[in-house]
Design an enzyme around this catalytic site. Sequence first.
Site, PDB file in Angstrom:
ATOM      1  N   GLU A  70       0.823  -1.206   0.000  1.00  0.00           N
ATOM      2  CA  GLU A  70       0.000   0.000   0.000  1.00  0.00           C
ATOM      3  C   GLU A  70       0.858   1.257   0.000  1.00  0.00           C
ATOM      4  O   GLU A  70       1.817   1.367   0.764  1.00  0.00           O
ATOM      5  CB  GLU A  70      -0.899   0.043   1.237  1.00  0.00           C
ATOM      6  CG  GLU A  70      -1.702   1.356   1.294  1.00  0.00           C
ATOM      7  CD  GLU A  70      -2.500   1.559   2.571  1.00  0.00           C
ATOM      8  OE1 GLU A  70      -2.388   0.720   3.484  1.00  0.00           O
ATOM      9  OE2 GLU A  70      -3.229   2.552   2.632  1.00  0.00           O
ATOM     10  N   ASP A 139      10.043   5.956  14.881  1.00  0.00           N
ATOM     11  CA  ASP A 139       9.856   7.378  14.624  1.00  0.00           C
ATOM     12  C   ASP A 139      10.288   8.124  15.877  1.00  0.00           C
ATOM     13  O   ASP A 139       9.757   7.901  16.962  1.00  0.00           O
ATOM     14  CB  ASP A 139       8.372   7.630  14.320  1.00  0.00           C
ATOM     15  CG  ASP A 139       8.077   9.098  14.042  1.00  0.00           C
ATOM     16  OD1 ASP A 139       6.954   9.385  13.596  1.00  0.00           O
ATOM     17  OD2 ASP A 139       8.949   9.963  14.271  1.00  0.00           O
ATOM     18  N   ASP A 141      10.933  11.973  17.395  1.00  0.00           N
ATOM     19  CA  ASP A 141      10.553  13.347  17.108  1.00  0.00           C
ATOM     20  C   ASP A 141      11.060  14.237  18.224  1.00  0.00           C
ATOM     21  O   ASP A 141      10.835  13.937  19.403  1.00  0.00           O
ATOM     22  CB  ASP A 141       9.032  13.389  17.042  1.00  0.00           C
ATOM     23  CG  ASP A 141       8.504  14.728  16.592  1.00  0.00           C
ATOM     24  OD1 ASP A 141       8.970  15.760  17.103  1.00  0.00           O
ATOM     25  OD2 ASP A 141       7.617  14.751  15.737  1.00  0.00           O
TER      26      ASP A 141
END
Lengths: 453, 464
Positions: A70, A139, A141
Site C-alpha cells: 500500500e 519514529d 521526534d
Amino acid sequence: MTKEEAESGRDDMVIDGDEKANAVPEGFDANYLRIYYGKLFPHADMFKWMSYGNDGKHPACDRSYIGRREFSFTLENDIYIRFQSFNSVTELENSIKEKCPFKIDIGPVYSVDPAKRHAYAQGGGDNVFTPVERELVFDIDITDYDDVRYCCTGADVCLECWPLMTIAIKVIDTALRDDFGFNHILWVYSGRRGVHCWVCDGKARRLTNEQRAAIADYFRVYKGNENSHKKISLPGPVLHPFLARSYTEVLKGFFEAKMLPNQNLLSCQERYEKILEMIPDASVASELRGRWQENKRASMSKDDINLVRWEQLKSVLQSGKQKTQGLRRCVEEVVFSFTYPRLDMEVSKHMNHLLKAPFCVHPKTGRVCVPIDPNNCDEFDPTTVPTLSQLVKELNRGGLRQDAENEWDGTSLGESVKFFRTSFLQPLLKSCKEEIESSYNAKLQQSKNTLNW
Amino acid sequence: MEVVQSHRKSSSNNVIVSTLPLYRSAPPLEVRLEDFELFAMDRLRVLKGISDGLSRGKKPEEMEKLIADLWKAHMRHPQANEEANKDIISHFVLRLVYCRTEELRKWFLSMETTLFRYRFRFESSEAQRALMSEFKLPYKAVSNAEFESVKDKLGQVARSMGQTLVATDAIFYKVPFEEVPELVAGRRVFIHKGHAYVAMNQVVSLVVTQFRSYLSKALILTNRKWTSTVREQEKDRMTPIVEALCTSYLGPDYSQPSEVGEISLKDIDQISKTSFPLCMRHLFEKVREDHHLKHGGRMQLGLFLKGVGLKLDDALAFWKAEFAPKVSAERFDKEYAYNIRHSYGREGKRTDYTPYSCQKIISSTPGVGDHHGCPYRHFSEENLRVALVRMGVSSRAVEDVMDKVRNRLYQNSPRLWMNLALLCQFQESNDVVNKQGVQEHNVAEFQGQAVAVSAVFQWGNLNF
C-alpha cells in the site's frame, strides 16, 4: 494511518503567531514539486527497494508482491487517498508525476492487492485482507524532548538540540544490529524535526504486531508525561547489558560533555530544581540545593558551573555513605531521563501504520527527507539538508544534460541517492536474491527427496 | 490422545499433579451426556476462580496457592486416569462454549493460559523438558564453551532482575528472540545477534506462549466448525447443553448499548463532576483547559461519552466547540470529524466501537503530552492525591486509596474506585472499606446517570 499521524499532535498545534512553522518557505509549491518528481525523485530505486528482489528475473520471484504494497498520497488541499498500489515502476512513476502528492506514505504489504480489498473479509476466516509484511519502523521526534531542551520548543530544531537525535540513532542502531541481529537498516531525516528508521531484513518484515511491541518495549525506558514525576525508573542493582552499554558508550559522554553545558542544566534554580526533583532522598536534595544557592554568584573556578555542580552531585550520590540502592542509581536515571531515546511506541507496534517515504519533500520546510548514515551521524546537519527550491535552482544552473536518467547527480541530492544505493539498497537486494534462491533450492531439494523412493 | 505422563510430584501444598495435557486433539472417548455438562461446570468454576483472583490483583505466590486449591476442589477424581479424562473432556467442552465470540475467546484463552502456566510450574524439571520437546520449540541448549563466553552478560541480566546466576547448574537455551516476546519486552534476557539466552526458569514463558498461540488458532477453528456443521448436527444432544452452559455462566450481557440512557450536552458538565470516574474526569477537565487532547485521550474519552449515551451529533458539537479556540471549524471538519464518525461506526468498516475496558485503560502507555490512562496507575502519588482531594474524597479515604494503589491493587475491581468517587459525593461519612477490604456497592442506588456510567464500566470488565 496518516490521519492518525496528523492528529497525534505533531502538525496541528499551530496557532496564529507561530509564523515560522506556518509560512510557506521560499519556493515550495506544486510546480517545483512537479519538477522534483519529474527529474529528481528516485522512482526506480524506491520501486526496487519495495520489490525486495521480486523483479521477475528468478523463477521463484513472487510477481504479486509489489502490487500488494500500500502507498498513500496526500495531495494538495489535504486530499488524502489510501490503498494505492502499483505493479510496475512505470505505474508508480506516472502516478506520482501525475498526482504530484505533497506527501507519500508507505504502508504494509497486504495478503491481496489493496485495490481489490473489498472483495475480501476482514478479521477471521481464510480469505482475508490483512497485512502480511511490513518493515520494522521507528519514529523519533524532537518535540517529545521539549521538557529537556531549552534552546528551542515545538517544531524548531537547532544544532544545540539536534544531537539528541544523533545519540538516539546511535543507541537504537547499535541495538538493532548487535542485539537483534538486523543488517538492513535505513535511517531517514523526517524533513523537519526528527528521524525515521526502516528495518528491512526479511525477519523484520515478517514480525507480528506482538513481536514489534516487544521490541518497542525493549527500547522503552522513558515513561512519563506531566502527570507523573519520575519518568525514568531503573530498578535493580545493575543495568541490563543493553542499557549499560548505551550509558557507557553514548549517553554518559554526551550528557557530561555536551548537554549539561550547552543547555545550562544546572546553572540556575529553575533548571537545577528539575534535576533535584529526581533525587528520591529529600535531605540529599536539600543539601545540594543549599550549596548551590550559596554559590550562586561566586565563580569558584574557570570551569563551567554546570560541570562543577554535576561533579558535586555525583560525588554526593555515589559516595560510600549512601546506603540505598536507589540513590546510587539516581545519577544514571538523570542521564537517561535527559538523553535516552524517546520513541513513538504506536508507530512501531502496528503493521498497518503508514510512514512517510524517504525522499519526500517536507511541505513546511521544503527539505528533502534524505537518508542519514548511522556511522557518521555526528556529521549530519539538519540545517544544511537540500531544499526543494535549492535543488530546482541547481537543476536550472546545470543546464541541459546528456544523461536524462541521473539528473540528481549534478545536484546536492546526488550524495544522498548514491548513499542510498551503495550502503542500503544494493546490499539489501543482494541479500534478498540470496534468500529467494536458497528457499527455491530448498524447495527443489525437498520435492526431489519426496520423489525418491 | 496426547497426554504427557510425568511422575507424581507432591508440592508443599499437598497438590499432586500427575499429568499435564496439551489438548492437541479432541479425545476419542465415549462421554456420557451428564458428564459432558458436569465436567464442564467444574472446570468453569476453576476458570472463574482464576479470573476472580487475577482481577483482585493477587500476587504470583497467591495465585499459585489459589489455583492448586481450585483444582483440588473441583477437578479431582478418585481414579487417576479418570482425572486425566475429566481434565481433557472439560477443556474441549468449554472450547465449544467459549468459541462463539471474540470477547469469549479472549477470556477463555486468558484463563486457560494462566491455568496452564501455573500447572507447568508445578511440574518437575524433567517433566518440563519433556513438555518442551512436545512443543517442538526451536531452542538449543547452550554449549559449555558458548556459556563461558556470555557468562558475564548472563550474570548481568540476572542481577538486573535482582537474581543471581548460579554458574554450576545454570542451564540456558538459545532461541530466536521472536519466540520470547514477553522476555524481550521486559529486558529479562540477554539478546545477541537475534538470539535470546533463556534461563531454565524462564522456559515457562516459552512454553506458555506456544500453548497460547496454539489454543488461539484452535478456538477460531472450533468456532468455524461449530457454526458450520456441529451445531446443526448436534441440535438434539450437545447443542442445547452447550448453549445452556453459555447463558448460565455469562452473567448480564452489556453488549447491547441501547439499554443505556442518553446524555445531552448541557448535562455533561454536571455529570462529569458527579458521575465520571477519575480518568474520564481528568480527560474532560484537560480538554476544557487546553482545548485539545492527543489521540489517546480523544479515543478514551470519546468512546466513553459514546458509551454513556452521547449521540454522534452532540459529540461532534462537543469536540468542535472545545477545540474551537485552537482549531478552526474547517480544520476540525477536515482533521477530526472523520475519526469521530468512525468511532460511531459511520465510516470505514463501520464497526460500532465500544468503550475501553478498565483493563485496557490500565495497561495503556500514556506518553509525553498525553492525559489518558488510569490515574491510579499512571499518576505520581502526589498528583493522584491532589486529584482525589479535589474530587472531595475525605482525607482518611484518600490515605486508604493511596495505600491500595501502592500495593498495586488498582487491578482489584476498578468498580471500587468509581464507586469510591461516587460515594464520596454522596456519603462522605460512610465507612467505604469494610474489614475485608472491599465492599461492592450497588450503584443503582444512585441517580440514573450514575447507573448509565457504571453499566458501561461493568460491561468493560469481564466479570464472568
